[in-house]
Motif scaffolding. Structure first.
Motif, PDB file in Angstrom:
ATOM      1  N   ARG A 162       0.353  -1.255   0.083  1.00  0.00           N
ATOM      2  CA  ARG A 162      -0.163  -0.319  -0.124  1.00  0.00           C
ATOM      3  C   ARG A 162       1.088   1.340  -0.051  1.00  0.00           C
ATOM      4  O   ARG A 162       0.440   2.350  -0.286  1.00  0.00           O
ATOM      5  CB  ARG A 162      -0.624  -0.356   0.544  1.00  0.00           C
ATOM      6  CG  ARG A 162      -1.922  -1.429   1.632  1.00  0.00           C
ATOM      7  CD  ARG A 162      -2.539  -1.626   0.287  1.00  0.00           C
ATOM      8  NE  ARG A 162      -4.105  -2.379   1.245  1.00  0.00           N
ATOM      9  CZ  ARG A 162      -4.617  -3.442   0.624  1.00  0.00           C
ATOM     10  NH1 ARG A 162      -4.198  -3.966  -0.954  1.00  0.00           N
ATOM     11  NH2 ARG A 162      -5.461  -4.056   1.536  1.00  0.00           N
ATOM     12  N   GLY A 163       2.222   1.008   0.610  1.00  0.00           N
ATOM     13  CA  GLY A 163       2.650   2.319   0.356  1.00  0.00           C
ATOM     14  C   GLY A 163       3.260   2.820   1.681  1.00  0.00           C
ATOM     15  O   GLY A 163       3.179   4.025   2.367  1.00  0.00           O
ATOM     16  N   TYR A 164       2.136   3.045   3.121  1.00  0.00           N
ATOM     17  CA  TYR A 164       2.523   3.633   4.307  1.00  0.00           C
ATOM     18  C   TYR A 164       3.327   2.315   5.319  1.00  0.00           C
ATOM     19  O   TYR A 164       3.492   3.409   6.580  1.00  0.00           O
ATOM     20  CB  TYR A 164       1.245   3.138   4.720  1.00  0.00           C
ATOM     21  CG  TYR A 164       0.836   1.996   4.967  1.00  0.00           C
ATOM     22  CD1 TYR A 164       0.241   0.754   6.413  1.00  0.00           C
ATOM     23  CD2 TYR A 164      -0.777   1.054   4.263  1.00  0.00           C
ATOM     24  CE1 TYR A 164       0.047  -0.492   6.549  1.00  0.00           C
ATOM     25  CE2 TYR A 164      -1.857   0.470   4.187  1.00  0.00           C
ATOM     26  CZ  TYR A 164      -0.996  -0.844   6.131  1.00  0.00           C
ATOM     27  OH  TYR A 164      -1.721  -1.359   6.015  1.00  0.00           O
ATOM     28  N   ARG A 165       3.637   1.555   4.443  1.00  0.00           N
ATOM     29  CA  ARG A 165       4.695   0.213   6.406  1.00  0.00           C
ATOM     30  C   ARG A 165       6.185   0.933   5.630  1.00  0.00           C
ATOM     31  O   ARG A 165       6.988   0.546   4.964  1.00  0.00           O
ATOM     32  CB  ARG A 165       4.624  -1.096   5.597  1.00  0.00           C
ATOM     33  CG  ARG A 165       3.358  -1.848   6.094  1.00  0.00           C
ATOM     34  CD  ARG A 165       2.845  -2.982   6.517  1.00  0.00           C
ATOM     35  NE  ARG A 165       3.618  -4.031   5.441  1.00  0.00           N
ATOM     36  CZ  ARG A 165       2.706  -5.358   5.722  1.00  0.00           C
ATOM     37  NH1 ARG A 165       2.343  -5.572   7.091  1.00  0.00           N
ATOM     38  NH2 ARG A 165       3.835  -6.375   5.155  1.00  0.00           N
ATOM     39  N   SER A 166       6.865   1.717   6.923  1.00  0.00           N
ATOM     40  CA  SER A 166       7.907   1.961   6.546  1.00  0.00           C
ATOM     41  C   SER A 166       8.943   0.652   7.100  1.00  0.00           C
ATOM     42  O   SER A 166       9.596   1.050   6.732  1.00  0.00           O
ATOM     43  CB  SER A 166       8.285   3.437   7.782  1.00  0.00           C
ATOM     44  OG  SER A 166       7.535   2.693   9.270  1.00  0.00           O
ATOM     45  N   THR A 167       8.171  -0.133   7.793  1.00  0.00           N
ATOM     46  CA  THR A 167       8.905  -1.782   8.565  1.00  0.00           C
ATOM     47  C   THR A 167       8.400  -1.859   8.859  1.00  0.00           C
ATOM     48  O   THR A 167       6.383  -2.066   9.321  1.00  0.00           O
ATOM     49  CB  THR A 167      10.546  -1.190   9.790  1.00  0.00           C
ATOM     50  OG1 THR A 167      11.156  -2.479   9.527  1.00  0.00           O
ATOM     51  CG2 THR A 167       9.867  -0.093  10.467  1.00  0.00           C
ATOM     52  N   THR A 168       8.562  -3.711   9.356  1.00  0.00           N
ATOM     53  CA  THR A 168       7.685  -4.077   9.684  1.00  0.00           C
ATOM     54  C   THR A 168       8.245  -5.373  11.113  1.00  0.00           C
ATOM     55  O   THR A 168       9.547  -5.186  11.426  1.00  0.00           O
ATOM     56  CB  THR A 168       7.187  -5.439   8.690  1.00  0.00           C
ATOM     57  OG1 THR A 168       8.305  -6.392   8.258  1.00  0.00           O
ATOM     58  CG2 THR A 168       6.677  -4.763   7.627  1.00  0.00           C
ATOM     59  N   GLY A 169       7.010  -5.756  11.459  1.00  0.00           N
ATOM     60  CA  GLY A 169       7.885  -6.805  12.334  1.00  0.00           C
ATOM     61  C   GLY A 169       8.351  -8.104  12.193  1.00  0.00           C
ATOM     62  O   GLY A 169       8.887  -8.500  11.141  1.00  0.00           O
ATOM     63  N   GLU A 170       8.725  -8.864  12.750  1.00  0.00           N
ATOM     64  CA  GLU A 170       9.309  -9.909  11.927  1.00  0.00           C
ATOM     65  C   GLU A 170       8.948 -11.015  11.469  1.00  0.00           C
ATOM     66  O   GLU A 170       8.811 -12.038  10.668  1.00  0.00           O
ATOM     67  CB  GLU A 170      10.068 -11.362  13.782  1.00  0.00           C
ATOM     68  CG  GLU A 170      11.237 -10.419  14.332  1.00  0.00           C
ATOM     69  CD  GLU A 170      11.692 -11.233  15.506  1.00  0.00           C
ATOM     70  OE1 GLU A 170      11.580 -12.326  15.132  1.00  0.00           O
ATOM     71  OE2 GLU A 170      12.463 -10.471  16.274  1.00  0.00           O
ATOM     72  N   THR A 203      -1.086  -3.686  11.263  1.00  0.00           N
ATOM     73  CA  THR A 203      -1.770  -4.431  10.119  1.00  0.00           C
ATOM     74  C   THR A 203      -2.512  -4.140   9.423  1.00  0.00           C
ATOM     75  O   THR A 203      -3.779  -3.576   8.984  1.00  0.00           O
ATOM     76  CB  THR A 203      -0.998  -5.023   9.183  1.00  0.00           C
ATOM     77  OG1 THR A 203       0.620  -5.705   9.147  1.00  0.00           O
ATOM     78  CG2 THR A 203      -1.529  -5.419   7.516  1.00  0.00           C
ATOM     79  N   VAL A 204      -3.719  -5.114  10.789  1.00  0.00           N
ATOM     80  CA  VAL A 204      -5.380  -5.821  10.338  1.00  0.00           C
ATOM     81  C   VAL A 204      -6.303  -4.128  11.002  1.00  0.00           C
ATOM     82  O   VAL A 204      -6.672  -4.027  10.327  1.00  0.00           O
ATOM     83  CB  VAL A 204      -5.836  -6.668  11.535  1.00  0.00           C
ATOM     84  CG1 VAL A 204      -7.206  -7.214  11.766  1.00  0.00           C
ATOM     85  CG2 VAL A 204      -4.653  -8.207  11.249  1.00  0.00           C
ATOM     86  N   LEU A 205      -5.645  -3.674  11.451  1.00  0.00           N
ATOM     87  CA  LEU A 205      -6.208  -2.821  12.742  1.00  0.00           C
ATOM     88  C   LEU A 205      -6.086  -1.151  11.173  1.00  0.00           C
ATOM     89  O   LEU A 205      -7.497  -0.514  11.077  1.00  0.00           O
ATOM     90  CB  LEU A 205      -5.766  -2.117  13.875  1.00  0.00           C
ATOM     91  CG  LEU A 205      -5.608  -2.850  14.744  1.00  0.00           C
ATOM     92  CD1 LEU A 205      -4.910  -2.197  16.090  1.00  0.00           C
ATOM     93  CD2 LEU A 205      -6.696  -2.776  15.155  1.00  0.00           C
ATOM     94  N   ILE A 206      -4.904  -0.836  11.296  1.00  0.00           N
ATOM     95  CA  ILE A 206      -4.664   0.295   9.534  1.00  0.00           C
ATOM     96  C   ILE A 206      -5.468  -0.501   8.627  1.00  0.00           C
ATOM     97  O   ILE A 206      -6.193   0.294   7.873  1.00  0.00           O
ATOM     98  CB  ILE A 206      -3.402   0.292   9.436  1.00  0.00           C
ATOM     99  CG1 ILE A 206      -2.307   0.726  10.132  1.00  0.00           C
ATOM    100  CG2 ILE A 206      -3.438   0.987   8.436  1.00  0.00           C
ATOM    101  CD1 ILE A 206      -1.030   0.826   9.790  1.00  0.00           C
ATOM    102  N   GLU A 207      -5.925  -1.742   8.217  1.00  0.00           N
ATOM    103  CA  GLU A 207      -6.817  -2.256   6.867  1.00  0.00           C
ATOM    104  C   GLU A 207      -8.420  -2.325   7.371  1.00  0.00           C
ATOM    105  O   GLU A 207      -8.803  -0.723   6.442  1.00  0.00           O
ATOM    106  CB  GLU A 207      -6.553  -3.212   6.354  1.00  0.00           C
ATOM    107  CG  GLU A 207      -4.940  -3.523   5.760  1.00  0.00           C
ATOM    108  CD  GLU A 207      -5.257  -3.051   4.742  1.00  0.00           C
ATOM    109  OE1 GLU A 207      -5.955  -3.109   3.358  1.00  0.00           O
ATOM    110  OE2 GLU A 207      -4.352  -2.442   4.336  1.00  0.00           O
ATOM    111  N   ALA A 208      -8.445  -2.131   8.356  1.00  0.00           N
ATOM    112  CA  ALA A 208      -9.810  -1.600   9.230  1.00  0.00           C
ATOM    113  C   ALA A 208     -10.083  -0.459   8.725  1.00  0.00           C
ATOM    114  O   ALA A 208     -11.393   0.398   8.884  1.00  0.00           O
ATOM    115  CB  ALA A 208     -10.055  -2.282  10.652  1.00  0.00           C
ATOM    116  N   ILE A 271       6.534   0.730  15.773  1.00  0.00           N
ATOM    117  CA  ILE A 271       5.947   0.656  14.183  1.00  0.00           C
ATOM    118  C   ILE A 271       4.637   0.738  13.859  1.00  0.00           C
ATOM    119  O   ILE A 271       4.519   1.714  12.769  1.00  0.00           O
ATOM    120  CB  ILE A 271       6.806  -0.541  14.141  1.00  0.00           C
ATOM    121  CG1 ILE A 271       8.648  -0.380  14.080  1.00  0.00           C
ATOM    122  CG2 ILE A 271       6.512  -0.927  12.602  1.00  0.00           C
ATOM    123  CD1 ILE A 271       8.860  -1.885  13.980  1.00  0.00           C
ATOM    124  N   ALA A 272       4.321   0.505  14.511  1.00  0.00           N
ATOM    125  CA  ALA A 272       2.596   0.386  14.000  1.00  0.00           C
ATOM    126  C   ALA A 272       2.110   1.846  14.386  1.00  0.00           C
ATOM    127  O   ALA A 272       1.334   2.862  13.502  1.00  0.00           O
ATOM    128  CB  ALA A 272       1.407  -0.032  15.479  1.00  0.00           C
TER     129      ALA A 272
END
Length: 298
Positions: A162-170, A203-208, A271-272
């Motif tokens: 989507r372009g909003y994730r600067s980084t993620t978890g494991e 991710t789930v919360l952002i998509e919601a 991160i979130a």
């Protein structure tokens, strides 16, 4: 009307077909790891910008039987490639599938590459250059059970980005998988407050939140595959994009839902929060550091 194929992970077919029908696509037909459909150019732009489930959308240019390397070459050569992209643009070929006369995907990609450059040359046009890393124009080819499909990558890089994730978890959850979880649970049809006590990078919360606020998932993307297509209608696309931006602004104002996320790892909550800010929904989500066993639903 144009013919398209929307690719998605296996298991997404039913949800994706339903989404495409809701958009107004016709001739919707589920396949393995994707869905075929027909749409006008305007609708195809809207679907590419708004689909929450598809990984990739390709415009089908050729589909037919293929039993030899000669037939593969001829099928690709007969396509009027100079009408699809300029010789000044770079291109690449993604070839999928083996069997019969095709022992490996590199062979299939090489035959199509030869046909493309030969077609430019025979039409009196300089040949375009191949670029594997970041090409201007992507050709997608698929071979299965003696059938060859040659398409243009209409959407570009995977739509789950989507372009909003600067980084993620494991163990990052792909955005379209999170969206499909919400769709299949019935939440999208009846949105209510969401609590995620294992939110990770959110991710789930952002998509919601994107769904609830009527924000197109493709608004933050920097590039689409159709931008270097010769038939790209820039004016039409700009109208659709501007409309989506207006809907996002209005949607965030009208959204009355609140979303809650927590995780035991402070760095994941950081991160979130950053991802939610990038997505433009930070004001809709409340994040906190907490052990899931200590979380009390608001």
């Amino acid at each position: 009307m144009f013919n398209f194929f929307a690719a998605a992970p296996k298991g997404f077919e039913y949800s994706l077909a339903s989404e495409l029908k809701e958009f107004g696509a016709t001739d919707v037909k589920e396949s393995v790891a994707g869905v075929y459909f027909s749409a006008s150019l305007e609708l195809a732009y809207r679907i590419t910008l708004w689909t929450r489930l598809a990984s990739r959308i390709v415009l089908v240019i050729y589909k037919g039987a293929c039993d030899s390397a000669e037939q593969l070459y001829n099928a690709a050569y007969c396509i009027d490639w100079p009408s699809h992209f300029s010789h000044k643009k770079t291109f690449s070929i993604d070839f999928h599938g083996t069997g019969g006369f095709i022992n490996n995907t590199q062979f299939g990609a090489l035959k199509i590459k030869d046909a493309v450059v030969d077609r430019f040359r025979d039409d009196g046009t300089p040949r375009p250059d191949v670029e594997r890393v970041n090409p201007d124009f992507k050709i997608d080819a698929h071979y299965r059970n003696g059938q060859l499909t040659i398409s243009m990558n209409f959407s570009g890089a995977s739509l789950h980005q989507r372009g909003y994730r600067s980084t993620t978890g494991e163990a990052p959850l792909k955005e379209n998988l999170a969206a499909n979880m919400l769709v299949r649970s019935g939440w999208q049809a009846n949105p209510i407050t969401v609590l995620d006590p294992f939110c990770g990078s959110g991710t789930v919360l952002i998509e919601a939140a994107l769904m609830a606020a009527d924000i197109a998932p493709g608004l933050k993307r920097e590039k689409f595959g159709f931008e270097n297509w010769q038939s790209h209608n820039k004016a039409m696309w700009q109208v659709i994009f501007d409309e989506a931006q207006a809907r996002a602004t209005l949607g965030k104002t009208r959204c009355k839902l609140k979303f809650y996320g927590s995780d035991i790892e402070p760095h994941l909550i950081s991160i979130a929060k950053r991802n939610a800010e990038n997505a433009g929904v930070a004001e809709l989500i409340e994040f906190s550091v907490s052990d899931a066993l200590d979380v009390t639903p608001p």
